[in-house]
Design a protein around this motif. Sequence first.
Motif, PDB file in Angstrom:
ATOM      1  N   ALA A 253       5.229  35.740 -47.077  1.00  0.00           N
ATOM      2  CA  ALA A 253       3.870  35.369 -47.046  1.00  0.00           C
ATOM      3  C   ALA A 253       2.918  36.754 -47.080  1.00  0.00           C
ATOM      4  O   ALA A 253       1.730  36.312 -47.334  1.00  0.00           O
ATOM      5  CB  ALA A 253       3.461  34.714 -45.493  1.00  0.00           C
ATOM      6  N   SER A 254       3.251  37.766 -46.821  1.00  0.00           N
ATOM      7  CA  SER A 254       2.718  38.797 -46.774  1.00  0.00           C
ATOM      8  C   SER A 254       2.012  39.081 -48.425  1.00  0.00           C
ATOM      9  O   SER A 254       1.070  39.891 -48.609  1.00  0.00           O
ATOM     10  CB  SER A 254       3.300  40.334 -46.473  1.00  0.00           C
ATOM     11  OG  SER A 254       4.213  40.643 -47.248  1.00  0.00           O
ATOM     12  N   HIS A 255       2.735  38.615 -49.454  1.00  0.00           N
ATOM     13  CA  HIS A 255       2.403  38.510 -50.727  1.00  0.00           C
ATOM     14  C   HIS A 255       1.715  37.175 -51.284  1.00  0.00           C
ATOM     15  O   HIS A 255       1.543  37.343 -52.476  1.00  0.00           O
ATOM     16  CB  HIS A 255       3.444  39.087 -51.616  1.00  0.00           C
ATOM     17  CG  HIS A 255       4.291  40.319 -51.151  1.00  0.00           C
ATOM     18  ND1 HIS A 255       3.426  41.399 -51.396  1.00  0.00           N
ATOM     19  CD2 HIS A 255       5.083  40.716 -50.645  1.00  0.00           C
ATOM     20  CE1 HIS A 255       4.242  42.689 -51.304  1.00  0.00           C
ATOM     21  NE2 HIS A 255       5.082  42.130 -50.485  1.00  0.00           N
ATOM     22  N   ALA A 256       1.528  36.261 -50.467  1.00  0.00           N
ATOM     23  CA  ALA A 256       1.164  35.072 -51.099  1.00  0.00           C
ATOM     24  C   ALA A 256      -0.285  35.245 -51.787  1.00  0.00           C
ATOM     25  O   ALA A 256      -1.070  35.895 -51.346  1.00  0.00           O
ATOM     26  CB  ALA A 256       1.078  34.024 -49.774  1.00  0.00           C
ATOM     27  N   SER A 257      -0.244  34.404 -52.993  1.00  0.00           N
ATOM     28  CA  SER A 257      -1.442  34.602 -53.605  1.00  0.00           C
ATOM     29  C   SER A 257      -1.884  33.155 -54.199  1.00  0.00           C
ATOM     30  O   SER A 257      -2.633  33.361 -55.107  1.00  0.00           O
ATOM     31  CB  SER A 257      -1.394  35.616 -54.795  1.00  0.00           C
ATOM     32  OG  SER A 257      -0.399  35.281 -55.645  1.00  0.00           O
ATOM     33  N   GLY A 258      -1.294  32.125 -53.482  1.00  0.00           N
ATOM     34  CA  GLY A 258      -1.569  30.790 -53.893  1.00  0.00           C
ATOM     35  C   GLY A 258      -1.367  30.327 -55.228  1.00  0.00           C
ATOM     36  O   GLY A 258      -0.170  30.443 -55.685  1.00  0.00           O
ATOM     37  N   SER A 279       9.509  28.853 -43.184  1.00  0.00           N
ATOM     38  CA  SER A 279       8.763  27.962 -44.244  1.00  0.00           C
ATOM     39  C   SER A 279       7.618  27.348 -44.084  1.00  0.00           C
ATOM     40  O   SER A 279       6.659  27.535 -45.064  1.00  0.00           O
ATOM     41  CB  SER A 279       9.754  26.870 -44.784  1.00  0.00           C
ATOM     42  OG  SER A 279      11.116  27.452 -45.232  1.00  0.00           O
ATOM     43  N   ARG A 280       7.153  26.990 -42.868  1.00  0.00           N
ATOM     44  CA  ARG A 280       5.932  26.284 -42.603  1.00  0.00           C
ATOM     45  C   ARG A 280       4.935  27.601 -42.659  1.00  0.00           C
ATOM     46  O   ARG A 280       3.744  27.407 -43.400  1.00  0.00           O
ATOM     47  CB  ARG A 280       5.960  25.724 -41.209  1.00  0.00           C
ATOM     48  CG  ARG A 280       6.462  24.344 -41.091  1.00  0.00           C
ATOM     49  CD  ARG A 280       6.258  23.448 -40.034  1.00  0.00           C
ATOM     50  NE  ARG A 280       6.587  24.215 -38.866  1.00  0.00           N
ATOM     51  CZ  ARG A 280       7.639  23.716 -38.160  1.00  0.00           C
ATOM     52  NH1 ARG A 280       8.635  22.978 -38.592  1.00  0.00           N
ATOM     53  NH2 ARG A 280       8.181  24.230 -37.161  1.00  0.00           N
ATOM     54  N   GLY A 281       5.291  28.726 -42.061  1.00  0.00           N
ATOM     55  CA  GLY A 281       4.345  29.858 -42.286  1.00  0.00           C
ATOM     56  C   GLY A 281       4.238  30.350 -43.575  1.00  0.00           C
ATOM     57  O   GLY A 281       2.902  30.601 -43.820  1.00  0.00           O
ATOM     58  N   LEU A 282       5.040  30.242 -44.342  1.00  0.00           N
ATOM     59  CA  LEU A 282       4.897  30.764 -45.885  1.00  0.00           C
ATOM     60  C   LEU A 282       3.869  29.561 -46.352  1.00  0.00           C
ATOM     61  O   LEU A 282       3.015  29.793 -47.151  1.00  0.00           O
ATOM     62  CB  LEU A 282       6.187  30.620 -46.515  1.00  0.00           C
ATOM     63  CG  LEU A 282       6.381  30.852 -48.162  1.00  0.00           C
ATOM     64  CD1 LEU A 282       5.377  32.250 -48.263  1.00  0.00           C
ATOM     65  CD2 LEU A 282       7.572  31.120 -48.597  1.00  0.00           C
ATOM     66  N   HIS A 284       1.795  27.585 -45.115  1.00  0.00           N
ATOM     67  CA  HIS A 284       0.366  27.845 -44.721  1.00  0.00           C
ATOM     68  C   HIS A 284      -0.523  28.902 -45.328  1.00  0.00           C
ATOM     69  O   HIS A 284      -1.661  28.931 -45.724  1.00  0.00           O
ATOM     70  CB  HIS A 284       0.396  28.170 -43.170  1.00  0.00           C
ATOM     71  CG  HIS A 284      -0.951  28.093 -42.529  1.00  0.00           C
ATOM     72  ND1 HIS A 284      -1.822  27.173 -42.512  1.00  0.00           N
ATOM     73  CD2 HIS A 284      -1.495  29.500 -42.408  1.00  0.00           C
ATOM     74  CE1 HIS A 284      -3.121  27.774 -41.794  1.00  0.00           C
ATOM     75  NE2 HIS A 284      -2.747  29.059 -41.705  1.00  0.00           N
ATOM     76  N   ALA A 285       0.402  29.935 -45.486  1.00  0.00           N
ATOM     77  CA  ALA A 285      -0.165  31.041 -46.102  1.00  0.00           C
ATOM     78  C   ALA A 285      -0.475  30.761 -47.771  1.00  0.00           C
ATOM     79  O   ALA A 285      -1.501  31.128 -48.306  1.00  0.00           O
ATOM     80  CB  ALA A 285       0.712  32.398 -46.294  1.00  0.00           C
ATOM     81  N   GLU A 286       0.387  30.317 -48.527  1.00  0.00           N
ATOM     82  CA  GLU A 286       0.218  29.688 -49.740  1.00  0.00           C
ATOM     83  C   GLU A 286      -1.069  28.978 -50.024  1.00  0.00           C
ATOM     84  O   GLU A 286      -2.014  29.178 -50.879  1.00  0.00           O
ATOM     85  CB  GLU A 286       1.357  29.182 -50.385  1.00  0.00           C
ATOM     86  CG  GLU A 286       2.647  30.241 -50.594  1.00  0.00           C
ATOM     87  CD  GLU A 286       2.042  31.216 -51.797  1.00  0.00           C
ATOM     88  OE1 GLU A 286       0.896  31.375 -52.098  1.00  0.00           O
ATOM     89  OE2 GLU A 286       3.074  31.972 -52.194  1.00  0.00           O
ATOM     90  N   ARG A 287      -1.042  27.900 -49.131  1.00  0.00           N
ATOM     91  CA  ARG A 287      -2.134  26.882 -49.171  1.00  0.00           C
ATOM     92  C   ARG A 287      -3.481  27.657 -48.734  1.00  0.00           C
ATOM     93  O   ARG A 287      -4.624  27.015 -49.400  1.00  0.00           O
ATOM     94  CB  ARG A 287      -1.902  25.598 -48.113  1.00  0.00           C
ATOM     95  CG  ARG A 287      -0.926  24.724 -48.835  1.00  0.00           C
ATOM     96  CD  ARG A 287      -0.424  23.958 -47.713  1.00  0.00           C
ATOM     97  NE  ARG A 287       0.695  23.151 -48.047  1.00  0.00           N
ATOM     98  CZ  ARG A 287       1.626  22.473 -47.122  1.00  0.00           C
ATOM     99  NH1 ARG A 287       1.632  22.560 -45.894  1.00  0.00           N
ATOM    100  NH2 ARG A 287       2.565  21.466 -47.677  1.00  0.00           N
ATOM    101  N   ALA A 288      -3.671  28.520 -47.834  1.00  0.00           N
ATOM    102  CA  ALA A 288      -4.665  28.979 -47.505  1.00  0.00           C
ATOM    103  C   ALA A 288      -5.330  30.017 -48.404  1.00  0.00           C
ATOM    104  O   ALA A 288      -6.326  30.130 -48.476  1.00  0.00           O
ATOM    105  CB  ALA A 288      -4.520  30.121 -46.516  1.00  0.00           C
ATOM    106  N   ARG A 289      -4.639  30.299 -49.378  1.00  0.00           N
ATOM    107  CA  ARG A 289      -4.850  31.113 -50.668  1.00  0.00           C
ATOM    108  C   ARG A 289      -5.143  30.432 -51.878  1.00  0.00           C
ATOM    109  O   ARG A 289      -5.145  31.139 -52.985  1.00  0.00           O
ATOM    110  CB  ARG A 289      -3.997  32.392 -50.568  1.00  0.00           C
ATOM    111  CG  ARG A 289      -4.132  33.391 -49.523  1.00  0.00           C
ATOM    112  CD  ARG A 289      -2.600  34.492 -49.720  1.00  0.00           C
ATOM    113  NE  ARG A 289      -2.976  35.133 -48.569  1.00  0.00           N
ATOM    114  CZ  ARG A 289      -2.770  35.045 -47.379  1.00  0.00           C
ATOM    115  NH1 ARG A 289      -2.384  33.992 -46.768  1.00  0.00           N
ATOM    116  NH2 ARG A 289      -2.826  36.239 -46.411  1.00  0.00           N
ATOM    117  N   GLY A 290      -5.051  29.137 -51.755  1.00  0.00           N
ATOM    118  CA  GLY A 290      -5.405  28.163 -52.887  1.00  0.00           C
ATOM    119  C   GLY A 290      -4.183  27.633 -53.618  1.00  0.00           C
ATOM    120  O   GLY A 290      -4.340  26.906 -54.637  1.00  0.00           O
ATOM    121  N   MET A 291      -2.726  27.604 -53.269  1.00  0.00           N
ATOM    122  CA  MET A 291      -1.832  26.847 -53.797  1.00  0.00           C
ATOM    123  C   MET A 291      -2.124  25.196 -53.486  1.00  0.00           C
ATOM    124  O   MET A 291      -2.218  25.037 -52.271  1.00  0.00           O
ATOM    125  CB  MET A 291      -0.659  27.222 -53.286  1.00  0.00           C
ATOM    126  CG  MET A 291       0.784  26.643 -53.836  1.00  0.00           C
ATOM    127  SD  MET A 291       2.176  26.994 -53.421  1.00  0.00           S
ATOM    128  CE  MET A 291       2.376  28.427 -54.566  1.00  0.00           C
TER     129      MET A 291
END
Length: 332
Positions: A253-258, A279-282, A284-291
């Motif tokens: 998640a630290s590299h998530a860019s959506g 997986s839920r944390g990952l 959430h991070a991806e969706r928050a960044r536009g995935m």
Amino acid sequence: MIAVCAALAFCTSPGLLPALGQHAQSLRAERTYAYGTHARQRMAVHWHPERSADQPRRPGVVVLHGGYWRMDRAPGWREWCRSLSDSGLVVFDVEYRRNLDARWPAQRDDVLGALAWIRAHGDRFGVDPDRLVLLGSSAGGHLATSVGAYGAGARRVAGVAALSPVADPLRAWRAGAPGPAADGRTDGGAGTDGGTGTDGGTAAAHAAHIRAGRQYGVRENATLLAGCSPALLPGAGARAAACAGVWRDMAAASHASGADDAPLFLVHSAHDFVPAAHSRGLAHAERARGMPRASVAVLTVPGGAHGGGLLREPGVTPALRDWIETRTGSAD
């Protein structure tokens, strides 16, 4: 620690599974190739040369086995790779350096190196390098999700499927801390695989004891992978800062860019010793960044299966196959 890991080898193996599609009429080829100079930097490739010659380029699956970043590939994965190949896919079963061989990010670098090798040499197997998906189990799921979110992961692979991925090693380190459950003293709560009693000798207590032991195994091996303990993190100074940086880098998640990252299909069981919270944390991070929401799915199934064992659970293999077909356009 070694005894704990050896006892858990079965947890990451899918066992002997039926072929995903019609059995191939042509002969399957299996050969091992080196993508680097280290003895671990090898991949076993499963493909059908007749199909490669007679048909357009095929989609491919890159398999990353689990085993605490430390253990050898479980035997069942070979049969699973053969089944994937017989369904019409080109399969690359990738080995990588263990946490005993090299510290992070060597393992992520190995997967990146393997993908670069496939792109450079894919012609001989008839694979389309733009229709590759990663399939990782447990520690291999950690590598798969890390690569899918590293840089512009969507440019490397069409998607990432992961079974019980340790997407956040720091979360796993905290969950594996020694405590009452690790000593078998538990009331058999929500983290167990079954049972209803409160006595230490009940099935619930036994299940909790095993689960805690496995979580401790992840904790110890993640520490070895990082080369430092998170116990350093509250401290000050260059050593603590460097350690914090490694653990942060190990979290997908630290590299998530959506939208730049590969779409995700993530599976856990309800009582998985690597819980779905990873997986839920990952997600959430991806969706928050536009995935897009449709590009990330987290599936939780009943029971306590882990890693490749999830492929034996009702509905998981068909759902995984459908997802691979959607991501690669491999449906017949």
